[in-house]
Design a protein around this motif. Structure first.
Motif, PDB file in Angstrom:
ATOM      1  N   MET A  51       0.711  -1.267   0.132  1.00  0.00           N
ATOM      2  CA  MET A  51      -0.203   0.039  -0.135  1.00  0.00           C
ATOM      3  C   MET A  51       0.902   1.328   0.154  1.00  0.00           C
ATOM      4  SD  MET A  51      -1.790   2.215   2.635  1.00  0.00           S
ATOM      5  CE  MET A  51      -1.000   1.618   4.084  1.00  0.00           C
ATOM      6  N   LEU A  52       1.989   1.444   0.691  1.00  0.00           N
ATOM      7  CA  LEU A  52       2.878   2.315   0.985  1.00  0.00           C
ATOM      8  C   LEU A  52       3.719   2.392  -0.337  1.00  0.00           C
ATOM      9  CD1 LEU A  52       4.067   2.056   4.591  1.00  0.00           C
ATOM     10  CD2 LEU A  52       2.593   3.978   3.522  1.00  0.00           C
ATOM     11  N   LEU A  53       4.060   1.222  -0.866  1.00  0.00           N
ATOM     12  CA  LEU A  53       4.708   1.594  -2.195  1.00  0.00           C
ATOM     13  C   LEU A  53       3.947   2.061  -3.301  1.00  0.00           C
ATOM     14  CD1 LEU A  53       7.041   0.908  -4.243  1.00  0.00           C
ATOM     15  CD2 LEU A  53       6.076  -1.394  -4.453  1.00  0.00           C
ATOM     16  N   MET A  54       2.422   1.677  -3.527  1.00  0.00           N
ATOM     17  CA  MET A  54       1.702   1.961  -4.351  1.00  0.00           C
ATOM     18  C   MET A  54       1.358   3.505  -4.487  1.00  0.00           C
ATOM     19  SD  MET A  54       1.519  -0.365  -6.736  1.00  0.00           S
ATOM     20  CE  MET A  54       0.074   0.128  -7.498  1.00  0.00           C
ATOM     21  N   ALA A  55       1.019   3.744  -3.229  1.00  0.00           N
ATOM     22  CA  ALA A  55       0.798   5.447  -2.763  1.00  0.00           C
ATOM     23  C   ALA A  55       1.864   6.172  -3.069  1.00  0.00           C
ATOM     24  CB  ALA A  55       0.174   5.530  -1.374  1.00  0.00           C
ATOM     25  N   GLY A  56       3.223   5.787  -2.631  1.00  0.00           N
ATOM     26  CA  GLY A  56       4.253   6.578  -2.960  1.00  0.00           C
ATOM     27  C   GLY A  56       4.505   6.542  -4.540  1.00  0.00           C
ATOM     28  N   LEU A  57       4.187   5.570  -5.209  1.00  0.00           N
ATOM     29  CA  LEU A  57       4.242   5.713  -6.726  1.00  0.00           C
ATOM     30  C   LEU A  57       3.291   6.594  -7.242  1.00  0.00           C
ATOM     31  CD1 LEU A  57       5.224   1.909  -7.541  1.00  0.00           C
ATOM     32  CD2 LEU A  57       6.854   3.826  -7.850  1.00  0.00           C
ATOM     33  N   MET A  58       2.185   6.450  -6.981  1.00  0.00           N
ATOM     34  CA  MET A  58       1.045   7.299  -7.382  1.00  0.00           C
ATOM     35  C   MET A  58       1.771   9.077  -7.218  1.00  0.00           C
ATOM     36  SD  MET A  58      -2.103   5.211  -6.187  1.00  0.00           S
ATOM     37  CE  MET A  58      -3.303   6.692  -6.777  1.00  0.00           C
ATOM     38  N   LEU A  59       1.976   9.278  -5.959  1.00  0.00           N
ATOM     39  CA  LEU A  59       2.613  10.776  -5.758  1.00  0.00           C
ATOM     40  C   LEU A  59       3.752  11.001  -6.564  1.00  0.00           C
ATOM     41  CD1 LEU A  59       2.100  10.854  -1.871  1.00  0.00           C
ATOM     42  CD2 LEU A  59       1.051  12.276  -3.441  1.00  0.00           C
ATOM     43  N   ALA A  60       4.648   9.960  -6.934  1.00  0.00           N
ATOM     44  CA  ALA A  60       5.854  10.337  -7.541  1.00  0.00           C
ATOM     45  C   ALA A  60       5.435  10.504  -8.970  1.00  0.00           C
ATOM     46  CB  ALA A  60       6.736   9.150  -7.649  1.00  0.00           C
ATOM     47  N   ASP A  61       4.381   9.826  -9.419  1.00  0.00           N
ATOM     48  CA  ASP A  61       3.719  10.035 -10.747  1.00  0.00           C
ATOM     49  C   ASP A  61       3.259  11.486 -11.010  1.00  0.00           C
ATOM     50  OD1 ASP A  61       2.802   9.193 -13.490  1.00  0.00           O
ATOM     51  OD2 ASP A  61       0.821   9.474 -12.750  1.00  0.00           O
ATOM     52  N   LYS A  62       2.458  11.779  -9.830  1.00  0.00           N
ATOM     53  CA  LYS A  62       1.968  13.323  -9.923  1.00  0.00           C
ATOM     54  C   LYS A  62       2.951  14.254  -9.831  1.00  0.00           C
ATOM     55  CE  LYS A  62      -2.640  12.386  -7.890  1.00  0.00           C
ATOM     56  NZ  LYS A  62      -3.421  12.750  -6.724  1.00  0.00           N
ATOM     57  N   THR A  63       3.969  14.097  -9.125  1.00  0.00           N
ATOM     58  CA  THR A  63       5.059  14.924  -8.989  1.00  0.00           C
ATOM     59  C   THR A  63       5.920  15.291 -10.193  1.00  0.00           C
ATOM     60  OG1 THR A  63       5.599  14.493  -6.505  1.00  0.00           O
ATOM     61  CG2 THR A  63       7.234  15.247  -7.700  1.00  0.00           C
ATOM     62  N   ALA A  64       6.176  14.066 -10.851  1.00  0.00           N
ATOM     63  CA  ALA A  64       6.826  13.898 -12.240  1.00  0.00           C
ATOM     64  C   ALA A  64       6.039  14.868 -13.432  1.00  0.00           C
ATOM     65  CB  ALA A  64       6.959  12.677 -12.719  1.00  0.00           C
ATOM     66  N   SER A  65       4.818  14.640 -13.222  1.00  0.00           N
ATOM     67  CA  SER A  65       3.900  15.646 -14.116  1.00  0.00           C
ATOM     68  C   SER A  65       4.008  17.045 -13.789  1.00  0.00           C
ATOM     69  CB  SER A  65       2.373  15.083 -14.066  1.00  0.00           C
ATOM     70  OG  SER A  65       1.393  15.901 -14.745  1.00  0.00           O
ATOM     71  N   PHE A  66       3.965  17.424 -12.595  1.00  0.00           N
ATOM     72  CA  PHE A  66       3.951  18.896 -12.116  1.00  0.00           C
ATOM     73  C   PHE A  66       5.381  19.230 -12.685  1.00  0.00           C
ATOM     74  CE2 PHE A  66       0.735  17.693  -8.747  1.00  0.00           C
ATOM     75  CZ  PHE A  66      -0.215  18.756  -9.295  1.00  0.00           C
ATOM     76  N   GLU A  67       6.425  18.453 -12.475  1.00  0.00           N
ATOM     77  CA  GLU A  67       7.673  18.887 -12.681  1.00  0.00           C
ATOM     78  C   GLU A  67       7.869  19.230 -14.296  1.00  0.00           C
ATOM     79  OE1 GLU A  67      10.362  15.783 -11.190  1.00  0.00           O
ATOM     80  OE2 GLU A  67      10.443  16.740  -8.995  1.00  0.00           O
ATOM     81  N   ASP A  68       7.390  18.151 -15.050  1.00  0.00           N
ATOM     82  CA  ASP A  68       7.193  18.567 -16.404  1.00  0.00           C
ATOM     83  C   ASP A  68       6.503  19.918 -16.735  1.00  0.00           C
ATOM     84  OD1 ASP A  68       8.516  16.257 -16.904  1.00  0.00           O
ATOM     85  OD2 ASP A  68       6.821  15.164 -17.648  1.00  0.00           O
ATOM     86  N   ARG A  69       5.394  20.079 -16.066  1.00  0.00           N
ATOM     87  CA  ARG A  69       4.636  21.261 -16.482  1.00  0.00           C
ATOM     88  C   ARG A  69       5.521  22.470 -15.878  1.00  0.00           C
ATOM     89  NH1 ARG A  69       2.235  24.419 -19.323  1.00  0.00           N
ATOM     90  NH2 ARG A  69       0.448  25.699 -18.329  1.00  0.00           N
ATOM     91  N   VAL A  70       6.073  22.504 -14.755  1.00  0.00           N
ATOM     92  CA  VAL A  70       6.967  23.665 -14.396  1.00  0.00           C
ATOM     93  C   VAL A  70       7.998  23.764 -15.501  1.00  0.00           C
ATOM     94  CG1 VAL A  70       8.835  24.159 -12.619  1.00  0.00           C
ATOM     95  CG2 VAL A  70       6.545  23.234 -12.068  1.00  0.00           C
ATOM     96  N   LYS A  71       8.648  22.752 -15.841  1.00  0.00           N
ATOM     97  CA  LYS A  71       9.764  23.203 -16.986  1.00  0.00           C
ATOM     98  C   LYS A  71       9.239  23.839 -18.135  1.00  0.00           C
ATOM     99  CE  LYS A  71      12.600  19.398 -15.741  1.00  0.00           C
ATOM    100  NZ  LYS A  71      13.078  17.754 -15.942  1.00  0.00           N
ATOM    101  N   GLU A  72       8.028  23.342 -18.520  1.00  0.00           N
ATOM    102  CA  GLU A  72       7.155  24.131 -19.892  1.00  0.00           C
ATOM    103  C   GLU A  72       7.096  25.477 -19.413  1.00  0.00           C
ATOM    104  OE1 GLU A  72       3.584  22.104 -20.975  1.00  0.00           O
ATOM    105  OE2 GLU A  72       4.578  20.274 -20.955  1.00  0.00           O
ATOM    106  N   VAL A  73       6.636  25.815 -18.342  1.00  0.00           N
ATOM    107  CA  VAL A  73       6.201  27.053 -17.879  1.00  0.00           C
ATOM    108  C   VAL A  73       7.637  28.085 -17.788  1.00  0.00           C
ATOM    109  CG1 VAL A  73       5.354  28.585 -15.820  1.00  0.00           C
ATOM    110  CG2 VAL A  73       3.928  26.713 -16.740  1.00  0.00           C
ATOM    111  N   GLU A  74       8.654  27.279 -17.421  1.00  0.00           N
ATOM    112  CA  GLU A  74       9.934  28.044 -17.175  1.00  0.00           C
ATOM    113  C   GLU A  74      10.579  28.437 -18.495  1.00  0.00           C
ATOM    114  OE1 GLU A  74      12.199  25.290 -14.475  1.00  0.00           O
ATOM    115  OE2 GLU A  74      11.720  26.454 -12.643  1.00  0.00           O
ATOM    116  N   ALA A  75      10.474  27.576 -19.345  1.00  0.00           N
ATOM    117  CA  ALA A  75      10.874  27.522 -20.946  1.00  0.00           C
ATOM    118  C   ALA A  75      10.141  28.885 -21.480  1.00  0.00           C
ATOM    119  CB  ALA A  75      10.689  26.485 -21.606  1.00  0.00           C
ATOM    120  N   LYS A  76       8.730  28.956 -21.192  1.00  0.00           N
ATOM    121  CA  LYS A  76       8.023  30.050 -21.773  1.00  0.00           C
ATOM    122  C   LYS A  76       8.350  31.177 -21.140  1.00  0.00           C
ATOM    123  CE  LYS A  76       3.846  27.685 -23.191  1.00  0.00           C
ATOM    124  NZ  LYS A  76       2.440  27.265 -22.928  1.00  0.00           N
ATOM    125  N   LEU A  77       8.560  31.407 -20.013  1.00  0.00           N
ATOM    126  CA  LEU A  77       9.029  32.477 -19.139  1.00  0.00           C
ATOM    127  C   LEU A  77      10.397  33.077 -19.549  1.00  0.00           C
ATOM    128  CD1 LEU A  77       8.585  34.466 -16.722  1.00  0.00           C
ATOM    129  CD2 LEU A  77       9.616  32.761 -15.208  1.00  0.00           C
TER     130      LEU A  77
END
Length: 131
Positions: A51-77
């Motif tokens: 349960m902890l592994l799966m929950a951690g992986l789900m959060l890591a996936d969300k974090t990776a998605s946010f990091e990609d979006r931040v990189k896009e926004v930083e590039a536009k900036l």
């Protein structure tokens, strides 16, 4: 070093953290617990480690998605900042030249002379009309 009790997936855990970081730990634990709750609702009861592994992986996936979006926004900036800097370095445009017509003095003098003659003629007409 304070020890904080957090609850994830209905299970309590004692976790140590640095002084003043208790709030952050509770916030992170809440995020992990929310993911564990989603798993529990979908799958039902599962071993704690899984349960902890799966929950951690789900959060890591969300974090990776946010990091990609931040990189896009930083590039536009960066792009916009470069555009602004380029606009700051552009020289001011040359002033536009506008020509205004000027009436020559000879025309003004001729008009004044015509006005004087017209007044003189008007005065003569008034004198003749009065007699």
């Amino acid at each position: 070093m304070p020890e904080v009790t957090i609850t994830i997936g209905g299970r309590e855990f004692g976790v140590a953290c640095q002084e003043g970081e208790e709030h952050y730990l509770h916030t992170a634990a809440k995020m992990l617990d929310d993911e564990a709750q989603v798993l529990s609702d979908q799958v039902g009861r599962m071993p704690e480690a899984r349960m902890l592994l799966m929950a951690g992986l789900m959060l890591a996936d969300k974090t990776a998605s946010f990091e990609d979006r931040v990189k896009e926004v930083e590039a536009k900036l960066e792009e916009k900042e470069a555009e602004i800097e380029g606009l700051r370095n552009v020289a001011a445009p040359e002033p536009e030249r506008i020509e205004v017509p000027v009436i020559p003095d000879s025309v003004t003098d001729t008009l004044a002379e015509l006005a004087a003659r017209a007044e003189s003629l008007a005065a003569e007409v008034e004198e003749k009309a009065a007699t």
